[in-house]
Each structure stands twice: as structure tokens, then as C-alpha cells.
Design an enzyme around this catalytic site. Structure first.
Site, mmCIF file in Angstrom:
data_model
loop_
_atom_site.group_PDB
_atom_site.id
_atom_site.type_symbol
_atom_site.label_atom_id
_atom_site.label_comp_id
_atom_site.label_asym_id
_atom_site.label_seq_id
_atom_site.Cartn_x
_atom_site.Cartn_y
_atom_site.Cartn_z
ATOM 1 N N ASP A 164 32.545 36.619 49.191
ATOM 2 C CA ASP A 164 31.578 37.014 48.163
ATOM 3 C C ASP A 164 30.200 37.099 48.827
ATOM 4 O O ASP A 164 29.980 36.613 49.934
ATOM 5 C CB ASP A 164 31.589 36.035 46.975
ATOM 6 C CG ASP A 164 31.018 36.691 45.702
ATOM 7 O OD1 ASP A 164 30.419 37.798 45.810
ATOM 8 O OD2 ASP A 164 31.138 36.122 44.617
HETATM 9 C C1 NOJ Z 1 28.503 38.529 43.670
HETATM 10 C C2 NOJ Z 1 29.576 38.386 42.632
HETATM 11 O O1 NOJ Z 1 30.005 37.032 42.542
HETATM 12 C C3 NOJ Z 1 30.788 39.265 42.907
HETATM 13 O O2 NOJ Z 1 31.687 39.154 41.851
HETATM 14 C C4 NOJ Z 1 30.351 40.681 43.136
HETATM 15 O O3 NOJ Z 1 31.466 41.511 43.325
HETATM 16 C C5 NOJ Z 1 29.421 40.709 44.338
HETATM 17 N N1 NOJ Z 1 28.252 39.909 44.048
HETATM 18 C C6 NOJ Z 1 28.990 42.126 44.718
HETATM 19 O O4 NOJ Z 1 28.118 42.620 43.786
#
Ligand code: NOJ
Length: 769
Positions: free
Chosen positions: A302
Site C-alpha cells: 500500500d
Molecule cells: C492508500 C489506500 O489504502 C489504498 O487502498 C489505495 O489503493 C492506495 N492508497 C492508492 O490510492
């Protein structure tokens, strides 16, 4: 025809055979589902890997956010310049947040035509509930319990996103959550692992379709692996500490279901799980996902979750974070800059094995092959297709269909709803009546603010009634811009008088109250679950002058609305329904659409009940032993029960259940029952089947959903339904992760919510395997 310009890459692909991922070898989605790899693609990957330098391998494992005005001149200095340089040197394997054919082409062209090997980028984006056209938030869609509709909604989102150059969505989020304080409840399928697994499969199948190489489908991503929805206190990013029984029986099943459905990528998570940050969790990523489950796609970290392991107190520095993540099986680094800067050194120092890098790169290249990017890296880039598809009628019609199916009728005393089509004076009151942005909800990065049909617009299409509008109170005094601004609820009561006057003169008042589109979502945890700001006060003021109130909730999470439940005759849960919101709500209010949604989450009486879920354990002291006795599992100031239970939802007709019978079979039991529409209009009912396993090696919940069916019945129509419960439904996971069915006594419960109406007991002896 192969249009890759790069001669080295062309050589690899030609000598290793045809470039299509749907080749003579028959590699298709089904083959990858059964982890039966396409040998031809694997040979091409072998040849490619043999040509790649260590730096280029690391490059494939590096993902960057869009970094400059992509159609403008290239940046000369700073971070953007460095990223641009990396892109040209083949040190970037993927980008996110680059959208639109023109922008995507500009980066893809660099990767394909300017780098040594010309390996195409995979382009990711958060297509969470629609792309430009927004469908209901995922929690709302889940309230439909309509798997075909959910699948179609994901397919439409994929089609629109793919037409804009995207080939990979970071969805579905399959995190189970039992805590309405957590803002990301809006992004999942609710609290139940069975329903969550079915919806995970529908979404994966919708996004990916039957041919991943089609320019109308995208690769899906099951996230966040794992446990993110169990953040302590419902506070986003917080510590997760859960036992193995919860991990195996509640958290993991939707991930496993997504894998079985052929999801091509997983995303790990920000949280630590039992002391280990998910990004560095070797057990989850290598042992469970890749070895035991045989997952052959790739895992992306993430955003920044690798470097955040320093703050967790798990990694000494960025280099250590890269080492831990790579060794744990995290294949691609999203915006931590850890792999691109540290991984080459770590391999040279022997701290990370090059064979592990090869495995990660192989997984990433495999998905790129399956997407058809080697066959034609520009296949998702067609301006005419983009113009024809984005915002098209087909996609808007699907969004409206999904929106209507997502609405839940929570209460309807004395049949105040549906509204009369003629001669009724309607007052529309509340901050959401004319709001054209909030209904889009959180996670709507590609949508434009102000593009939702407001409730007032939806109601205006019913011309025969007089409708007067008064906002009453503003919810927040912030703008609607994403995502950094935290909303401050307005304390301005100056609109109250006008609202009360309008209410007084009306026959019926429709009040649109709830949460702003950005009061749920990532980083939007709440410590209170009531109506934010002055809305409760406004509701009570209006109720004083007119008792015929229909409360239409706009929200991204369950709300604690006990006062409303006690006083307001009709309550409609309209969530955040997306672009077509106002039309969908108006059609339900006027009875053109008979609501059939059922809650995928329990609604609390008060925030202190969190975490609240229907499939709880019985405990040793489950019931009141006698008048005035203190020592049982309860609150001294609140009931244990939810305000509205999981699975609850009314209709404009009524259903009755009868003649539940259990027949034993060699591989389980078969249930039969009848359900009847006793009203005067056609209606849909979600027939729900729950079980309880009374004694087990590891204690089982008081009730667990194990089957459901959505049936449509004409007035007076009765239908007999059958359900088969086999080892898969009757068994459970022991604490060591093994799945078992233990013979013994069970009860089966059936009804239109988790507060079921029929039950039968049966005994299971050992079953045939
Ligand atoms: C953080 C989020 O937790 C995740 O779900 C998301 O896909 C990413 N950012 C990219 O935007």
C-alpha cells in the site's frame, strides 16, 4: 500485429513464440485460476528475465504516482525530474493516478519506445465504485445482495476506466469490518465473511471479465491483506491484534474467495497484524497466499507502507524496510522509493536473493502478458473508444439500476411510503436535498464534483406534486475538494426558521440528512455515530411541527439514530448512491421501485456498542439470569441488540415464511421452505439461511449466514426454495488454519433478516468426502 518498437524485446517475444496471452497454448483466465501456467508465456518471461539487468528487474517492482503535467514539458529538477529519469531508464514498472488516453499514452510511450527493453507499464487506479460515472459506494451496493447487479456494476466501472487507459484497479476492498467508526466501512461489503466472499467474487469477475486481454476489462486487486478492517477503536491505520480463529474464519475467507475467482493482484496493508506490519508479513504473503493458496499473480504494497514500517518500530531505516518487504513476498513498491533505491544493493550484499526478485518480476510480467500489454501496449489507448464509453448512457443506466437496488427501507410505519403521486404537498429539507456532490461519496477520483442528480432534481421529475425545498442547515463549511480537508460541521442555525415554516405548510416532509461524502472513507474515522453537526436538532424542530416525516439517510457507514427510530415514521437508507442518486431515491419514494435492499452491517443504538456484529459468540454468561442480576454479559446503560440487525430491510409488500424442512444427505443437508408475497405489489425478498453449530472444538458464533437467494414474487405468489449445506458451509477453520466439519447438533434459521422467523435442528454424523 506486434507493434512493440524495441528490437531486443521483439526478439525475445518472437523467438519465444506468439505474444498473445490468449495463445494457442490456451492460456486464459480459467487456466490462471487453476494456477495452470501458460508454458509459452512462462518461456517468454524466462527469455525476458535473462536479458534484464538487476536494475531493470528492480524497476519492474517500482510503482510511481503520476508526477508531472504529463502532456506538458518534462521536468528539469526535483522529485518529478528524478521519476521522469527513472521512467526513461526502465526503472518504473507501473504508474498510478495517470488517467485519460492522452496522459497514459505519454507515459506508456516512454516506457515502450525509450527504455532499453521497452517493457510496457501497467497503469493502476482506484476504481472503487465507478470511474467517471459513479455507482453507489461499495457498502451500498452490498446492501442489494444482488450478485449479478454487483458484478455488472464492476464490469461497467472496468469498461469506463479501461476506455480511459487504465488496466488495473485497486479494488475490490474485501476487508471485513465490524466497527462503524472506521471510515473505510463504506468501501467494503460489511461485517459478514460469507456475504463478503460472494461479493468479492462478483466484483473480481465483473472487473476482470472472462478475458483479461480485452480492452474493456481490468485486472482486479484484493485488498488490504490482511486485517485492516479490525483497527483498534475503529481508528484508521491503527494496530490490529486478532486471534487465529477470527483471522481464519472472518478476515481471510473473502481474500481466499477472490483468489479462487482468479484475482490477479493483492495489496498488502498499512496495519500491523499481531505485531508484524502486513507489508513484511512473510506468513501472509509467502506461506499462505503464494504457497498454500497457490496465488500466481503479484502483491503490491500500500502507498508508502514500506517506509512506514520505520514508524511502526519494525524497520531500522529505508534499506531495512526494503529488505523485510522483499523477503516477505511484497512484489511491488507503491510510492515508498524503497525498492528502487535499495534493492540492488541488498541483492549485492546477499540480504535479498536474486531468485526472489526473479519470482516477483515474473509475477508482474505474467499479469502484463495476460493483460495483452506485450501484444499491444497501446491497446487501452483509443480516443474514439474513450469518447464513446466514458459517461455513456449504458453506464449511467447501470448506475441507476444499481442505485435503486442498494436502497434499504429501514422503517415504514402506517405505510407513509410510498408518497402519493398527486395532491400531496412535499417539503424537502436538509443539507443534502440539493447537493450534487456528496452523493458521489468518497473514492471518486475521476468524477467531477457537482455531477450527481440531487434529490430535489430526482423529485422534480414527479411533476404532479408541489415540492418546496429548504436546506435548513449546512453540514460543513468546507469545500468538497478531495482529500486533504477535514470537514467542520456548521453551527449556523439561521436556516432553521425557514425550514420549520416550509415543514408546517407541507403534508409530508422528506428530510435528507446524514454524512457529507468525505465524512467517511480513508482517514475519516468517527468517535460519534449520530447525525453530524446540527442535523439532529433540525430533525427534532421539524418533527415538532409536522409528524409525517420521511428521513432519507445519506451516509457511508451505519449511524446511531435511535431517536429517529423512536419518532420518525419512515426511514430510508440511501447511502451515497453515486451519479444517479436523486432519480433512484425519488423512484423509491414514489413507489416506482419497490425497495429490496438488506443491511450488510448491523446498525447500532449507540457508539459504545462497537464492535457490533450479528455473528458474535455466546460467552459463558449470555442471558439475564434473573431480575436485577448484574453478572452477565451486558451494558448497564444500553441494550445488547442492534437498532437494525444485519440483513434487515423492508419492502412495500410483505413476505411470510413457512414449512422449513431439513433432509439429510450423504454430503450434508438439504433445506426446503416456502416464501410467499402477501401484499398487493410485486416485490423482491432476500431469503437468508443461517446456521449454528452448537458444540465445537473452537467455539462457534450464535448464528452464521450460509446461504441466501434473492427472489422476485408477484402479489399472492408462493415459491418453494431449496438450499444445500455441505461441508463448505457446515465446517469451519480450527486455530491452526485447517478446515474441519465436526459431527454434532446444528440449528438452521431462515428468514428475511438475521432476526429469523423459522428454525429447525438437525444432527450431522460424519459426511462422505
Ligand atoms: C492508500 C489506500 O489504502 C489504498 O487502498 C489505495 O489503493 C492506495 N492508497 C492508492 O490510492
Amino acid at each position: 500485429m506486434n507493434i512493440l518498437k524495441n528490437s531486443l524485446l521483439l526478439l525475445v517475444l518472437v523467438t519465444a513464440g506468439s505474444c498473445s496471452s490468449k495463445s494457442e497454448g490456451g492460456m486464459d483466465q480459467k487456466a490462471s485460476k487453476s494456477t495452470h501456467l501458460n508454458q509459452e508465456v512462462e518461456r517468454k518471461i524466462d527469455s525476458l528475465l535473462s536479458l534484464m539487468t538487476l536494475e531493470e528487474k528492480v524497476g519492474q517492482m517500482n510503482q510511481y504516482n503520476g508526477f508531472w503535467d504529463l502532456t506538458g514539458p518534462a521536468p528539469k529538477e526535483g522529485d518529478a525530474a528524478k521519476k521522469y529519469d527513472h521512467l526513461k531508464s526502465g526503472l518504473v514498472g507501473s504508474m498510478l493516478n495517470v488517467t485519460g488516453v492522452e496522459e497514459v499514452r505519454s507515459v506508456q510511450k516512454i516506457a515502450v519506445e525509450e527504455t532499453r527493453l521497452g517493457i510496457p507499464l501497467i497503469i493502476g487506479f482506484d476504481v472503487i465504485h465507478g470511474f467517471r460515472t459513479i455507482s453507489p459506494i461499495p457498502l451500498a451496493e452490498s446492501a442489494s445482495w444482488d450478485l449479478e447487479a454487483i458484478k455488472n456494476s464492476a464490469a461497467m466501472a472496468a469498461k469506463e476506466a479501461a476506455a480511459s487507459g487504465i488496466n488495473w484497479t485497486f479494488a475490490p476492498m474485501v476487508d471485513i469490518s465490524r466497527d462503524a467508526r472506521w471510515g473505510r466501512v463504506m468501501e467494503g461489503a460489511g461485517e459478514d465473511p460469507y456475504l463478503g466472499s460472494k461479493i468479492a467474487v462478483a466484483r473480481v469477475e465483473g472487473f476482470q471479465g472472462s478475458d483479461l486481454a480485452s480492452p474493456y476489462t481490468v485486472a482486479a486487486c484484493a485488498k488490504h491483506f490482511a486485517g485492516y478492517g479490525f483497527a483498534e477503536g475503529g481508528r484508521d491505520y491503527n494496530t490490529v491484534d486478532v486471534g487465529t480463529s477470527t483471522l481464519y474464519n472472518t478476515i481471510l475467507p473473502p481474500f481466499k474467495a477472490a483468489k479462487e475467482a482468479g484475482v490477479r493482484t493483492f495489496m498488502n496493508a498499512f496495519n500491523e497484524l499481531n505485531g508484524i506490519p502486513a507489508t513484511a508479513d512473510r506468513f501472509l504473503q509467502r506461506e499462505l497466499l503464494k504457497d498454500q493458496w497457490n496465488f500466481d499473480g503479484f502483491v503490491v504494497s500500500d502507498w508508502g507502507s514500506m517506509i512506514e514500517m520505520q514508524a511502526h518500530g519494525y524497520a531500522r531505516d529505508r534499506k531495512h524496510a526494503a529488505e523485510l518487504a522483499a523477503n516477505a513476498g511484497s512484489d511491488m513498491d507503491m510510492e515508498s522509493y524503497a525498492y528502487v533505491n535499495e534493492l540492488v544493493d541488498l541483492v549485492k550484499q546477499g540480504k535479498v536473493q536474486e531468485s526472489d526478485l526473479d519470482d516477483s518480476v515474473r509475477r508482474i510480467l505474467r499479469v502484463k502478458f495476460e493483460l495483452g500489454l506485450f501484444e499491444d501496449p497501446y491497446k487501452y489507448l483509443n480516443e474514439e473508444r474513450e469518447d464513446a464509453i466514458v459517461g455513456s448512457k449504458e453506464i449511467n443506466d447501470a448506475a441507476l439500476d444499481m442505485a435503486r437496488k442498494s436502497i434499504v427501507l429501514l422503517k415504514n410505519k402506517n405505510n407513509l411510503l410510498p408518497l402519493k403521486r398527486k395532491g400531496q404537498k412535499v417539503a424537502l429539507i436538509g443539507p443534502f436535498v440539493s447537493d450534487k456532490t456528496s452523493p458521489l461519496g468518497s473514492w471518486r477520483l475521476a468524477a467531477e464534483d457537482g455531477t450527481a442528480i440531487s434529490l430535489a432534481e430526482g423529485m422534480a421529475s414527479y411533476e404532479d406534486n408541489t415540492v418546496r425545498v429548504s436546506e435548513g442547515v449546512k453540514l460543513s463549511n468546507g469545500s468538497n475538494s478531495f482529500p486533504m480537508e477535514v470537514k467542520v460541521n456548521s453551527r449556523d442555525r439561521s436556516g432553521f426558521d425557514e425550514a420549520v415554516k416550509v415543514a408546517k405548510e407541507a403534508d409530508v416532509v422528506v428530510m435528507a440528512l446524514g454524512e457529507d461524502g468525505f465524512q467517511s472513507g480513508e482517514g475519516r474515522s468517527r468517535a460519534e455515530l449520530g447525525l453530524p453537526g446540527l442535523q439532529q436538532e433540525l430533525l427534532e424542530e421539524v418533527y415538532k411541527v409536522n409528524k409525517n416525516v420521511v428521513l432519507v439517510l445519506h451516509n457511508g457507514r451505519p449511524l446511531a439514530i435511535e431517536w429517529a427510530d423512536q419518532h420518525i415514521p419512515a426511514i430510508v437508507e440511501a447511502w451515497q448512491l453515486g451519479t444517479q442518486s436523486g432519480h433512484a431515491i425519488a423512484q423509491v419514494l414514489y413507489g416506482d421501485y419497490n425497495p429490496s435492499g438488506k443491511l450488510p452491517v448491523s446498525f447500532p443504538r449507540s457508539v459504545g456498542q462497537m464492535p457490533l456484529y450479528y455473528n458474535y459468540k455466546n460467552t459463558g454468561r449470555p442471558t439475564l439470569p434473573g431480575e436485577g442480576v448484574v453478572f452477565w454479559s451486558h451494558y448497564i446503560d444500553e441494550e445488547n441488540t442492534p437498532l437494525y440487525p444485519f440483513g434487515h430491510g423492508l419492502s412495500y409488500t410483505e413476505f411470510t415464511y413457512d414449512t422449513l424442512k431439513v433432509n439429510k444427505h450423504t454430503d450434508g443437508v438439504q433445506l426446503t421452505l416456502t416464501v410467499k408475497n402477501n401484499g398487493e405489489v410485486v416485490g423482491k425478498e432476500v431469503v437468508q439461511v443461517y446456521i449454528r453449530d452448537h458444540f465445537a472444538t473452537v467455539t462457534r458464533p450464535v448464528k452464521e449466514l450460509k446461504a441466501f437467494e434473492l427472489v422476485s414474487l408477484a402479489p399472492g405468489e408462493e415459491r418453494q426454495l431449496q438450499f444445500n449445506l455441505t461441508k463448505n458451509e457446515l465446517g469451519y477453520y480450527l486455530n491452526d488454519g485447517s478446515f474441519i466439519l465436526e459431527p454434532g447438533d446444528f440449528t438452521v434459521f431462515v428468514g428475511g433478516s438475521s432476526d429469523t422467523v423459522l428454525e429447525e435442528t438437525f444432527t450431522i454424523e460424519a459426511l462422505d468426502e
